[in-house]
Design an enzyme around this catalytic site. Structure first.
Site, short mmCIF file in Angstrom:
data_model
loop_
_atom_site.label_atom_id
_atom_site.label_comp_id
_atom_site.label_asym_id
_atom_site.label_seq_id
_atom_site.Cartn_x
_atom_site.Cartn_y
_atom_site.Cartn_z
N ARG A 1 -63.63 83.87 10.69
CA ARG A 1 -64.08 82.90 9.69
C ARG A 1 -63.73 83.42 8.29
NH1 ARG A 1 -70.24 82.28 11.03
NH2 ARG A 1 -69.89 84.45 11.61
N CYS B 1 -70.31 85.07 6.01
CA CYS B 1 -71.49 85.23 5.15
C CYS B 1 -71.17 85.31 3.67
CB CYS B 1 -72.27 86.47 5.59
SG CYS B 1 -72.80 86.35 7.30
N ALA C 1 -61.17 98.58 -2.81
CA ALA C 1 -60.31 97.48 -3.26
C ALA C 1 -59.39 97.09 -2.11
CB ALA C 1 -59.48 97.93 -4.46
N ASP D 1 -81.10 77.81 22.26
CA ASP D 1 -79.99 77.22 21.49
C ASP D 1 -79.63 75.89 22.14
OD1 ASP D 1 -77.71 78.74 19.47
OD2 ASP D 1 -77.17 76.81 20.36
N PHE E 1 -80.47 91.42 7.25
CA PHE E 1 -79.37 92.02 6.48
C PHE E 1 -78.31 92.65 7.36
CE2 PHE E 1 -83.33 92.15 4.05
CZ PHE E 1 -82.95 91.48 2.89
N ASN F 1 -76.28 89.73 -0.99
CA ASN F 1 -74.90 89.38 -0.69
C ASN F 1 -74.10 89.12 -1.97
OD1 ASN F 1 -75.16 89.76 2.00
ND2 ASN F 1 -74.97 87.63 2.62
N LYS G 1 -69.44 82.12 1.80
CA LYS G 1 -70.25 80.89 1.73
C LYS G 1 -71.60 81.16 1.04
CE LYS G 1 -73.27 81.22 5.56
NZ LYS G 1 -74.71 81.23 5.47
C1 UGA Z 1 -72.65 90.87 5.07
C2 UGA Z 1 -73.68 91.83 4.46
O1 UGA Z 1 -73.11 93.13 4.31
C3 UGA Z 1 -74.92 91.92 5.37
O2 UGA Z 1 -75.91 92.75 4.76
C4 UGA Z 1 -75.48 90.52 5.57
O3 UGA Z 1 -76.62 90.53 6.43
C5 UGA Z 1 -74.41 89.64 6.20
O4 UGA Z 1 -73.25 89.60 5.32
C6 UGA Z 1 -74.99 88.27 6.37
O5 UGA Z 1 -75.25 87.60 5.37
O6 UGA Z 1 -75.30 87.89 7.51
P1 UGA Z 1 -70.79 91.11 6.99
O7 UGA Z 1 -70.32 89.75 6.58
O8 UGA Z 1 -70.96 91.41 8.43
O9 UGA Z 1 -72.21 91.45 6.29
O10 UGA Z 1 -69.69 92.11 6.46
P2 UGA Z 1 -69.55 93.28 5.39
O11 UGA Z 1 -69.53 94.58 6.08
O12 UGA Z 1 -70.52 93.11 4.27
O13 UGA Z 1 -68.08 93.00 4.86
C7 UGA Z 1 -67.77 91.76 4.20
C8 UGA Z 1 -66.35 91.75 3.74
O14 UGA Z 1 -66.17 92.60 2.61
C9 UGA Z 1 -65.30 92.20 4.77
O15 UGA Z 1 -64.22 91.27 4.74
C10 UGA Z 1 -64.87 93.56 4.27
O16 UGA Z 1 -63.53 93.85 4.61
C11 UGA Z 1 -65.02 93.39 2.76
N1 UGA Z 1 -65.23 94.66 2.03
C12 UGA Z 1 -66.32 95.41 2.26
C13 UGA Z 1 -64.31 95.04 1.07
O17 UGA Z 1 -63.30 94.35 0.82
N2 UGA Z 1 -64.52 96.20 0.35
C14 UGA Z 1 -65.61 96.97 0.57
O18 UGA Z 1 -65.74 98.01 -0.11
C15 UGA Z 1 -66.53 96.57 1.54
#
Ligand code: UGA
Length: 460
Positions: free
Chosen positions: A357, A287, A279, A37, A154, A235, A290
């Site tokens: 973020r 992720c 909900a 990095d 993922f 995503n 954006k």
């Molecule tokens: C997400 C994807 O789930 C990953 O598969 C992907 O690799 C990653 O982005 C990426 O592009 O690097 P992540 O951002 O770590 O992963 O978080 P998530 O667990 O997907 O949650 C995202 C948001 O959705 C959180 O703010 C969570 O609170 C919200 N969420 C999740 C809800 O509001 N309701 C749900 O039912 C599930």
């Protein structure tokens, strides 16, 4: 290592969230790994065995990797020269001037790597990129004789180590494409246009992931563009599911129905499944927000207006959840929150993370603060990040100090310690027993029984 797997020499370019976890995971699988990095502070931390962000299981794996001698870190791209396989994991943030992805880092990393490549080197792109980026990189690599594959990642924050070591699937995009879906016989998964170098590159990726493949992880070999799209589409679908449920919550609330029961019943339909139906104040993080904007921007460039419009609606429903909660709190106080003492529980965009973020919790706390409320914000992991980026917010470390004398409590991140609050104990600390459950994570019955005015999202 198990079976016939032999260790590979690997470089991981970019040690952000994805790169750090991937480097550690590759070393855990038995490979020799150098993580690179340009951020010298980050590399010093990693080389000293300190994880630069909160991620369960990472510190232990990092220490084990360094201790084994199979994992090291460097700021010098020339240290990648001995590697046979280079994973490119640099960030692709939202551009400062629009919705598209900023690809500066990925092109800079590829250019820096060029002098260190040789015929037979394999470059595996893992960063999330707009479709078409891989073809542009492949063109730049051509004179070196190296081969580009696209291998999206993922992993989820908070479960990143487990997701890296036990992924749901492995996707490899190659120039020349894959076979038709269904044909997954070993060695037969490359399309007719693929050449010997491509076959060798896929073979190298198979070696890198040998342990997972032996355990039956599905492998999809496809063309470069499809591999890039898989990540964006995954995503986009997850974001759409969440916004769909938030749209249903809006209808449920107006109709006197309950989104939790609705979600439970939908989840039993095996075509729908129970995940990503919660909900609340919506999705955030580095992720999903954006990525859907970048996906929409690229779709627009390609002339696909409807997909862009769909994702714009998903985005606007999502952001509306944040403003909707602030409006509901203001309405509770007769339209004006100025001078009101409001306790906000949670700053991270989700539990088990210190990432703020694009966090809905932060947006809500900031907006209440801007409107003159006396906001106290707490979080088990994210406070150092909040303090450095938002010095205007008043932070408290203990739950009791946060709740004391509050006229309203907002649950903005569903950390286990907030879900498990005893409402009777909390009732003794606050000035007014009003709770806005932005994540529908509290037991409404017990909070109501303890004398609280309970307000969830999409709940009666
Ligand atoms: C997400 C994807 O789930 C990953 O598969 C992907 O690799 C990653 O982005 C990426 O592009 O690097 P992540 O951002 O770590 O992963 O978080 P998530 O667990 O997907 O949650 C995202 C948001 O959705 C959180 O703010 C969570 O609170 C919200 N969420 C999740 C809800 O509001 N309701 C749900 O039912 C599930």
């Amino acid at each position: 290592m198990t079976g016939t797997t032999k260790p590979l020499s690997i470089s991981v370019i970019g040690c952000g969230y994805l790169g750090t976890v991937h480097a550690v995971a590759m070393a855990a699988l038995g490979h020799d790994v150098v993580g690179i990095d340009i951020d010298a502070d980050r590399i010093s931390l990693l080389a000293a065995g300190q994880a630069p962000f909160f991620e369960p299981g990472l510190p232990e794996r990092l220490e084990a990797g360094l201790g084994s001698g199979r994992l090291r870190f460097s700021t010098d791209i020339a240290d990648a020269a001995t590697a046979d396989l280079h994973f490119v994991c640099v960030g692709t943030p939202q551009a400062a001037d629009g919705d598209a992805a900023d690809l500066t880092a990925i092109f800079a990393a590829t250019e820096a790597l060029l002098p260190h490549l040789r015929a037979g080197s394999v470059i595996a792109g893992k960063s999330t990129v707009p479709v078409g980026t891989a073809a542009r990189i492949a063109e730049r690599l051509e004179p070196t004789g190296a081969t580009l594959v696209w291998n999206p990642e993922f992993l989820r924050e908070g479960r990143a180590v487990a997701d890296s070591l036990s992924p749901d699937r492995i996707v490899i995009g190659v120039a020349g494409g894959g076979t038709e879906p269904g044909d997954r016989a070993p060695g037969a998964a490359i399309g007719p246009a693929a050449n010997g170098a491509t076959e060798a590159a896929v073979g190298m990726l198979r070696s890198a992931y040998a342990r997972m493949l032996e355990l039956g992880t599905p492998l999809v070999v496809t063309d470069l563009a499809t591999a890039e799209l898989v990540k964006g589409a995954a995503n986009a679908y997850l974001a759409t599911r969440i916004s769909f449920m938030n749209a249903m919550a809006d209808v449920a609330e107006r109709a006197g129905a309950d989104i939790s029961g609705l979600a439970e019943a939908l989840g039993h339909d095996e075509r729908i499944g129970p995940h990503y139906l919660r909900a609340g104040i919506g999705f955030g993080g580095g992720c999903l927000p954006k990525d859907i904007r970048a996906f929409a921007a690229r779709a627009t460039e390609l002339g696909a207006a409807s997909p862009a419009a769909l994702l714009a609606t998903v985005d606007s429903i999502n952001l509306g959840q944040r403003s909707g909660l602030v409006a509901a709190i203001a309405a509770h106080f007769g339209g004006d929150v100025a001078g009101r003492r409001i306790a906000v529980l949670g700053a991270a965009f989700k539990p088990e993370s210190d990432d703020i973020r694009d966090s809905p919790a932060i947006d809500i706390a900031l907006e209440l603060h801007r409107r003159g409320a006396v906001v106290t914000l707490t979080d088990p992991a994210a406070l150092p990040n909040v303090a450095s980026r938002y010095p205007e917010l008043s932070l408290t470390h203990g739950l009791a100090d946060t709740l004391r004398d509050a006229e309203c409590v907002v649950v903005a991140t569903e950390w286990p310690e907030y879900r498990e609050i005893d409402p009777a104990v909390a009732a003794e600390l606050v000035a007014e027993r009003t709770v806005f459950d932005g994540r529908n994570c509290l037991d409404r019955a017990s909070w109501s029984a303890a004398g609280w005015l309970y307000r969830g999202i999409g709940r009666r």
